[in-house]
Design an enzyme around this catalytic site. Structure first.
Site, PDB file in Angstrom:
ATOM      1  N   ASP A  36       0.940  55.107  46.166  1.00 36.52           N
ATOM      2  CA  ASP A  36       1.604  56.291  45.611  1.00 36.52           C
ATOM      3  C   ASP A  36       1.174  57.549  46.360  1.00 36.52           C
ATOM      4  O   ASP A  36       0.043  57.630  46.849  1.00 36.52           O
ATOM      5  CB  ASP A  36       1.245  56.406  44.114  1.00 36.52           C
ATOM      6  CG  ASP A  36       2.164  57.379  43.390  1.00 36.52           C
ATOM      7  OD1 ASP A  36       3.208  57.771  43.960  1.00 36.52           O
ATOM      8  OD2 ASP A  36       1.829  57.764  42.252  1.00 36.52           O
ATOM      9  N   ASN A  38       3.274  59.246  48.782  1.00 39.16           N
ATOM     10  CA  ASN A  38       3.919  59.482  50.089  1.00 39.16           C
ATOM     11  C   ASN A  38       4.694  60.802  50.094  1.00 39.16           C
ATOM     12  O   ASN A  38       4.653  61.558  51.067  1.00 39.16           O
ATOM     13  CB  ASN A  38       4.914  58.361  50.411  1.00 39.16           C
ATOM     14  CG  ASN A  38       4.232  57.025  50.589  1.00 39.16           C
ATOM     15  OD1 ASN A  38       3.011  56.953  50.618  1.00 39.16           O
ATOM     16  ND2 ASN A  38       5.011  55.972  50.699  1.00 39.16           N
ATOM     17  N   HIS A  53       6.786  58.244  53.762  1.00 39.84           N
ATOM     18  CA  HIS A  53       6.907  56.774  53.681  1.00 39.84           C
ATOM     19  C   HIS A  53       6.562  56.142  55.033  1.00 39.84           C
ATOM     20  O   HIS A  53       5.885  55.124  55.100  1.00 39.84           O
ATOM     21  CB  HIS A  53       8.324  56.378  53.266  1.00 39.84           C
ATOM     22  CG  HIS A  53       8.698  56.856  51.887  1.00 39.84           C
ATOM     23  ND1 HIS A  53       7.858  56.712  50.801  1.00 39.84           N
ATOM     24  CD2 HIS A  53       9.818  57.476  51.419  1.00 39.84           C
ATOM     25  CE1 HIS A  53       8.451  57.223  49.734  1.00 39.84           C
ATOM     26  NE2 HIS A  53       9.624  57.699  50.077  1.00 39.84           N
ATOM     27  N   LEU A 147      -4.653  35.480  55.174  1.00 37.22           N
ATOM     28  CA  LEU A 147      -4.309  36.339  54.031  1.00 37.22           C
ATOM     29  C   LEU A 147      -2.884  36.088  53.552  1.00 37.22           C
ATOM     30  O   LEU A 147      -1.953  35.990  54.346  1.00 37.22           O
ATOM     31  CB  LEU A 147      -4.439  37.810  54.485  1.00 37.22           C
ATOM     32  CG  LEU A 147      -3.969  38.871  53.495  1.00 37.22           C
ATOM     33  CD1 LEU A 147      -4.904  38.941  52.305  1.00 37.22           C
ATOM     34  CD2 LEU A 147      -3.887  40.243  54.189  1.00 37.22           C
ATOM     35  N   ARG A 202      -4.883  52.161  42.740  1.00 32.32           N
ATOM     36  CA  ARG A 202      -3.754  53.093  42.743  1.00 32.32           C
ATOM     37  C   ARG A 202      -4.169  54.371  43.461  1.00 32.32           C
ATOM     38  O   ARG A 202      -5.246  54.920  43.199  1.00 32.32           O
ATOM     39  CB  ARG A 202      -3.300  53.414  41.320  1.00 32.32           C
ATOM     40  CG  ARG A 202      -2.113  54.380  41.355  1.00 32.32           C
ATOM     41  CD  ARG A 202      -1.359  54.507  40.061  1.00 32.32           C
ATOM     42  NE  ARG A 202      -0.142  55.266  40.328  1.00 32.32           N
ATOM     43  CZ  ARG A 202       0.985  55.172  39.670  1.00 32.32           C
ATOM     44  NH1 ARG A 202       1.080  54.323  38.670  1.00 32.32           N
ATOM     45  NH2 ARG A 202       2.030  55.898  39.982  1.00 32.32           N
ATOM     46  N   ARG A 208      -1.737  55.305  35.810  1.00 34.61           N
ATOM     47  CA  ARG A 208      -0.727  54.457  35.169  1.00 34.61           C
ATOM     48  C   ARG A 208      -0.581  53.152  35.933  1.00 34.61           C
ATOM     49  O   ARG A 208      -0.841  53.107  37.132  1.00 34.61           O
ATOM     50  CB  ARG A 208       0.659  55.115  35.234  1.00 34.61           C
ATOM     51  CG  ARG A 208       0.854  56.397  34.563  1.00 34.61           C
ATOM     52  CD  ARG A 208       2.344  56.750  34.600  1.00 34.61           C
ATOM     53  NE  ARG A 208       2.728  57.326  35.873  1.00 34.61           N
ATOM     54  CZ  ARG A 208       2.544  58.608  36.182  1.00 34.61           C
ATOM     55  NH1 ARG A 208       1.973  59.418  35.316  1.00 34.61           N
ATOM     56  NH2 ARG A 208       2.921  59.076  37.353  1.00 34.61           N
TER      57      ARG A 208
END
Ligand code: FPP
Length: 259
Positions: A36, A38, A53, A147, A202, A208
Protein backbone atom coordinates in the site's frame (compact mmCIF):
# COMPACT_ATOMS: atom_id res chain seq x y z
CA UNK A 1 2.40 12.63 17.37
CA UNK A 2 3.13 9.59 19.59
CA UNK A 3 4.09 6.48 17.62
CA UNK A 4 2.13 3.34 18.40
CA UNK A 5 4.47 0.65 19.80
CA UNK A 6 3.11 -1.74 17.16
CA UNK A 7 4.05 0.59 14.32
CA UNK A 8 7.66 0.13 13.34
CA UNK A 9 10.10 2.76 12.17
CA UNK A 10 12.88 2.24 9.66
CA UNK A 11 15.80 0.26 11.06
CA UNK A 12 19.22 1.89 11.36
CA UNK A 13 20.95 -1.48 10.92
CA UNK A 14 22.44 -2.60 7.61
CA UNK A 15 21.04 -5.48 5.57
CA UNK A 16 23.87 -7.77 6.74
CA UNK A 17 23.45 -6.80 10.40
CA UNK A 18 19.74 -7.53 10.24
CA UNK A 19 20.34 -10.81 8.39
CA UNK A 20 22.85 -11.93 11.00
CA UNK A 21 20.20 -11.62 13.73
CA UNK A 22 17.54 -13.70 11.96
CA UNK A 23 17.04 -17.22 13.30
CA UNK A 24 16.90 -19.30 10.11
CA UNK A 25 15.34 -22.18 12.04
CA UNK A 26 12.33 -20.07 13.03
CA UNK A 27 11.41 -18.34 9.78
CA UNK A 28 7.79 -17.60 9.00
CA UNK A 29 6.83 -20.20 6.39
CA UNK A 30 4.37 -17.94 4.64
CA UNK A 31 4.59 -14.14 4.43
CA UNK A 32 1.68 -12.21 2.93
CA UNK A 33 2.03 -8.53 2.03
CA UNK A 34 -0.52 -5.77 1.56
CA UNK A 35 1.41 -3.45 -0.74
CA UNK A 36 0.00 0.00 0.00
CA UNK A 37 1.04 3.61 -0.54
CA UNK A 38 1.97 3.71 -4.23
CA UNK A 39 -0.38 6.64 -4.88
CA UNK A 40 0.94 8.68 -1.93
CA UNK A 41 4.53 7.96 -2.96
CA UNK A 42 3.77 9.40 -6.40
CA UNK A 43 1.80 12.38 -5.07
CA UNK A 44 4.69 13.41 -2.82
CA UNK A 45 6.84 13.59 -5.94
CA UNK A 46 4.19 15.36 -8.05
CA UNK A 47 4.07 12.32 -10.32
CA UNK A 48 1.04 10.49 -11.75
CA UNK A 49 -0.25 7.60 -9.62
CA UNK A 50 0.95 5.04 -12.14
CA UNK A 51 4.54 6.17 -11.49
CA UNK A 52 3.98 4.96 -7.91
CA UNK A 53 2.75 1.58 -9.13
CA UNK A 54 5.72 1.32 -11.48
CA UNK A 55 8.09 2.11 -8.61
CA UNK A 56 6.19 -0.52 -6.61
CA UNK A 57 7.57 -3.19 -8.91
CA UNK A 58 11.06 -2.44 -7.58
CA UNK A 59 9.76 -3.19 -4.11
CA UNK A 60 8.14 -6.41 -5.36
CA UNK A 61 11.59 -7.50 -6.51
CA UNK A 62 13.06 -6.57 -3.11
CA UNK A 63 10.49 -8.64 -1.21
CA UNK A 64 10.96 -11.64 -3.50
CA UNK A 65 14.75 -11.40 -3.26
CA UNK A 66 14.63 -11.16 0.55
CA UNK A 67 12.43 -14.28 0.81
CA UNK A 68 14.53 -16.18 -1.72
CA UNK A 69 17.77 -15.28 0.13
CA UNK A 70 16.45 -16.51 3.46
CA UNK A 71 14.60 -19.55 2.18
CA UNK A 72 11.09 -18.42 3.16
CA UNK A 73 8.99 -20.93 1.19
CA UNK A 74 5.79 -18.91 0.52
CA UNK A 75 5.23 -15.26 -0.34
CA UNK A 76 1.82 -13.86 -1.27
CA UNK A 77 1.38 -10.33 -2.63
CA UNK A 78 -1.96 -8.46 -2.72
CA UNK A 79 -1.63 -6.91 -6.17
CA UNK A 80 -5.23 -6.12 -7.17
CA UNK A 81 -8.36 -6.41 -5.06
CA UNK A 82 -11.97 -6.94 -6.17
CA UNK A 83 -12.54 -3.39 -4.86
CA UNK A 84 -9.78 -1.92 -7.06
CA UNK A 85 -12.13 -1.94 -10.10
CA UNK A 86 -13.71 1.16 -8.50
CA UNK A 87 -10.60 3.18 -9.44
CA UNK A 88 -10.60 5.35 -12.57
CA UNK A 89 -10.65 3.24 -15.72
CA UNK A 90 -7.30 4.67 -16.86
CA UNK A 91 -5.56 3.60 -13.62
CA UNK A 92 -7.02 0.08 -13.83
CA UNK A 93 -5.88 -0.22 -17.47
CA UNK A 94 -2.40 0.96 -16.58
CA UNK A 95 -2.20 -1.46 -13.64
CA UNK A 96 -3.21 -4.35 -15.91
CA UNK A 97 -0.61 -3.21 -18.43
CA UNK A 98 2.04 -3.07 -15.73
CA UNK A 99 1.14 -6.57 -14.61
CA UNK A 100 1.43 -7.92 -18.17
CA UNK A 101 4.77 -6.15 -18.58
CA UNK A 102 5.98 -7.64 -15.29
CA UNK A 103 4.89 -11.15 -16.25
CA UNK A 104 6.63 -10.97 -19.62
CA UNK A 105 9.85 -9.35 -18.42
CA UNK A 106 10.27 -11.25 -15.20
CA UNK A 107 9.77 -14.91 -16.22
CA UNK A 108 13.47 -15.40 -16.97
CA UNK A 109 14.44 -13.96 -13.58
CA UNK A 110 11.81 -16.03 -11.75
CA UNK A 111 13.17 -19.14 -13.44
CA UNK A 112 16.73 -18.17 -12.61
CA UNK A 113 15.74 -17.97 -8.93
CA UNK A 114 13.66 -21.19 -9.25
CA UNK A 115 10.52 -19.29 -8.21
CA UNK A 116 7.14 -20.88 -8.91
CA UNK A 117 4.34 -18.45 -9.63
CA UNK A 118 0.76 -18.95 -8.45
CA UNK A 119 -2.39 -16.83 -8.47
CA UNK A 120 -5.43 -16.49 -6.24
CA UNK A 121 -8.60 -14.53 -6.95
CA UNK A 122 -11.39 -14.47 -9.52
CA UNK A 123 -8.91 -14.86 -12.37
CA UNK A 124 -11.63 -15.64 -14.92
CA UNK A 125 -12.92 -12.05 -14.58
CA UNK A 126 -9.58 -10.44 -15.53
CA UNK A 127 -9.14 -9.11 -19.08
CA UNK A 128 -8.39 -12.00 -21.48
CA UNK A 129 -4.86 -10.82 -22.44
CA UNK A 130 -3.96 -10.71 -18.72
CA UNK A 131 -5.36 -14.23 -18.26
CA UNK A 132 -3.30 -15.46 -21.22
CA UNK A 133 -0.07 -13.91 -19.89
CA UNK A 134 -0.78 -15.36 -16.46
CA UNK A 135 -1.30 -18.84 -17.93
CA UNK A 136 2.01 -18.57 -19.79
CA UNK A 137 3.88 -17.44 -16.68
CA UNK A 138 2.29 -20.18 -14.55
CA UNK A 139 3.17 -22.80 -17.13
CA UNK A 140 6.74 -21.57 -17.58
CA UNK A 141 7.51 -21.55 -13.85
CA UNK A 142 5.48 -24.67 -12.99
CA UNK A 143 8.47 -26.95 -12.44
CA UNK A 144 10.40 -24.59 -10.14
CA UNK A 145 10.96 -25.84 -6.63
CA UNK A 146 12.06 -22.65 -4.84
CA UNK A 147 9.94 -19.84 -3.40
CA UNK A 148 6.24 -20.14 -4.14
CA UNK A 149 5.19 -16.64 -5.16
CA UNK A 150 1.43 -16.10 -5.20
CA UNK A 151 -0.17 -12.98 -6.68
CA UNK A 152 -3.60 -12.10 -5.32
CA UNK A 153 -5.37 -10.64 -8.37
CA UNK A 154 -9.01 -9.61 -8.48
CA UNK A 155 -8.89 -11.05 -4.97
CA UNK A 156 -11.26 -10.37 -2.11
CA UNK A 157 -11.60 -12.54 0.96
CA UNK A 158 -15.38 -12.29 1.12
CA UNK A 159 -15.63 -13.32 -2.55
CA UNK A 160 -13.27 -16.22 -1.81
CA UNK A 161 -15.36 -17.35 1.17
CA UNK A 162 -18.54 -17.25 -0.93
CA UNK A 163 -16.84 -19.16 -3.74
CA UNK A 164 -15.69 -21.74 -1.20
CA UNK A 165 -19.23 -22.14 0.18
CA UNK A 166 -20.62 -22.58 -3.36
CA UNK A 167 -17.96 -25.14 -4.27
CA UNK A 168 -18.46 -27.00 -0.98
CA UNK A 169 -22.25 -27.15 -1.46
CA UNK A 170 -21.75 -28.45 -4.99
CA UNK A 171 -19.47 -31.21 -3.79
CA UNK A 172 -21.83 -32.04 -0.93
CA UNK A 173 -24.73 -32.38 -3.36
CA UNK A 174 -22.88 -35.36 -4.88
CA UNK A 175 -21.53 -36.65 -1.58
CA UNK A 176 -23.89 -36.16 1.36
CA UNK A 177 -21.37 -37.55 3.83
CA UNK A 178 -18.78 -34.81 3.13
CA UNK A 179 -17.92 -33.45 6.59
CA UNK A 180 -18.57 -29.77 7.32
CA UNK A 181 -15.38 -29.06 9.22
CA UNK A 182 -12.53 -26.56 8.99
CA UNK A 183 -10.23 -28.84 7.01
CA UNK A 184 -12.89 -29.61 4.39
CA UNK A 185 -13.72 -25.90 4.12
CA UNK A 186 -10.02 -25.03 3.73
CA UNK A 187 -9.82 -27.43 0.81
CA UNK A 188 -12.31 -25.21 -1.06
CA UNK A 189 -10.41 -21.93 -0.62
CA UNK A 190 -8.25 -20.52 -3.42
CA UNK A 191 -5.31 -21.07 -1.06
CA UNK A 192 -5.96 -24.81 -0.61
CA UNK A 193 -2.37 -25.71 -1.43
CA UNK A 194 -0.75 -22.95 0.65
CA UNK A 195 -0.18 -22.95 4.42
CA UNK A 196 -1.85 -20.14 6.38
CA UNK A 197 0.30 -16.99 6.51
CA UNK A 198 2.40 -16.66 9.67
CA UNK A 199 3.18 -13.01 9.05
CA UNK A 200 1.08 -10.34 7.34
CA UNK A 201 2.96 -7.17 6.43
CA UNK A 202 1.22 -3.93 5.50
CA UNK A 203 2.94 -0.78 4.30
CA UNK A 204 1.90 2.89 4.51
CA UNK A 205 0.71 2.78 8.10
CA UNK A 206 -2.91 1.72 7.57
CA UNK A 207 -4.14 -0.62 10.30
CA UNK A 208 -6.50 -2.77 8.24
CA UNK A 209 -6.64 -6.16 6.55
CA UNK A 210 -8.70 -4.74 3.65
CA UNK A 211 -10.46 -8.00 2.78
CA UNK A 212 -7.17 -9.93 2.49
CA UNK A 213 -6.92 -13.58 3.60
CA UNK A 214 -9.47 -13.12 6.41
CA UNK A 215 -9.86 -16.86 7.06
CA UNK A 216 -6.20 -17.71 6.53
CA UNK A 217 -4.78 -14.86 8.65
CA UNK A 218 -6.79 -15.81 11.74
CA UNK A 219 -3.59 -16.38 13.77
CA UNK A 220 -1.09 -14.47 11.64
CA UNK A 221 1.18 -11.91 13.26
CA UNK A 222 0.61 -8.44 11.84
CA UNK A 223 3.51 -6.10 11.10
CA UNK A 224 2.68 -2.61 9.93
CA UNK A 225 5.17 0.00 8.78
CA UNK A 226 4.79 3.65 7.78
CA UNK A 227 7.07 3.04 4.81
CA UNK A 228 5.25 3.49 1.51
CA UNK A 229 5.38 0.40 -0.71
CA UNK A 230 7.75 1.80 -3.38
CA UNK A 231 10.30 2.55 -0.62
CA UNK A 232 10.07 -0.96 0.87
CA UNK A 233 13.44 -2.75 0.87
CA UNK A 234 14.92 -6.07 1.88
CA UNK A 235 15.90 -4.40 5.18
CA UNK A 236 12.21 -3.78 5.92
CA UNK A 237 11.35 -7.42 5.37
CA UNK A 238 14.30 -8.57 7.48
CA UNK A 239 13.15 -6.22 10.25
CA UNK A 240 9.60 -7.60 9.99
CA UNK A 241 10.93 -11.14 10.36
CA UNK A 242 13.11 -10.17 13.34
CA UNK A 243 10.11 -8.58 15.07
CA UNK A 244 8.01 -11.63 14.23
CA UNK A 245 10.62 -13.85 15.87
CA UNK A 246 10.26 -11.85 19.11
CA UNK A 247 6.51 -12.43 19.29
CA UNK A 248 4.97 -15.26 21.24
CA UNK A 249 2.30 -17.04 19.20
CA UNK A 250 -0.34 -18.48 21.50
CA UNK A 251 -3.16 -19.52 19.12
CA UNK A 252 -5.67 -18.81 21.88
CA UNK A 253 -3.73 -20.84 24.49
CA UNK A 254 -1.76 -19.51 27.45
CA UNK A 255 1.73 -19.58 25.97
CA UNK A 256 5.05 -20.33 27.67
CA UNK A 257 5.04 -17.48 30.20
CA UNK A 258 1.61 -18.18 31.65
CA UNK A 259 1.21 -21.96 31.41
C1 FPP B 1 -1.90 0.14 -3.37
O1 FPP B 1 -1.41 1.45 -3.41
C2 FPP B 1 -1.33 -0.66 -4.47
C3 FPP B 1 -2.06 -1.27 -5.45
C4 FPP B 1 -3.52 -1.20 -5.52
C5 FPP B 1 -1.42 -1.99 -6.55
C6 FPP B 1 -0.19 -2.75 -6.22
C7 FPP B 1 0.55 -2.94 -7.46
C8 FPP B 1 1.88 -2.94 -7.60
C9 FPP B 1 2.82 -2.87 -6.49
C10 FPP B 1 2.52 -3.03 -8.96
C11 FPP B 1 2.19 -4.24 -9.74
C12 FPP B 1 2.42 -5.49 -9.01
C13 FPP B 1 2.90 -6.62 -9.55
C14 FPP B 1 2.99 -7.84 -8.73
C15 FPP B 1 3.35 -6.70 -10.94
P1 FPP B 1 -2.45 2.64 -3.57
O2 FPP B 1 -2.58 2.98 -5.01
O3 FPP B 1 -3.75 2.26 -2.91
O4 FPP B 1 -1.73 3.78 -2.78
P2 FPP B 1 -2.41 4.98 -1.97
O5 FPP B 1 -3.21 4.37 -0.86
O6 FPP B 1 -1.24 5.77 -1.48
O7 FPP B 1 -3.26 5.74 -2.96
Amino acid sequence: MPVSPRLTVKSQLSEEQLLAHIDLAALPQHIAIIMDGNGRWARRRHLPRIAGHRAGIRAVRQAIEACARLGVPYLTLYAFSVENWKRPHAEVELLMGLLREYLKKEIAELNRQRIRLGVIGRIGELPLPVQRDLQTALEKTRRNTGLRLTLALNYGSRAELLDAVRSLLEERAGNGSLPLDEETFRQHLYTRDLPDPDLVVRTSGEMRLSNFLLWQAAYAELWITNTLWPDFTQCDLFQAILDYQKRERRYGGLGMARS
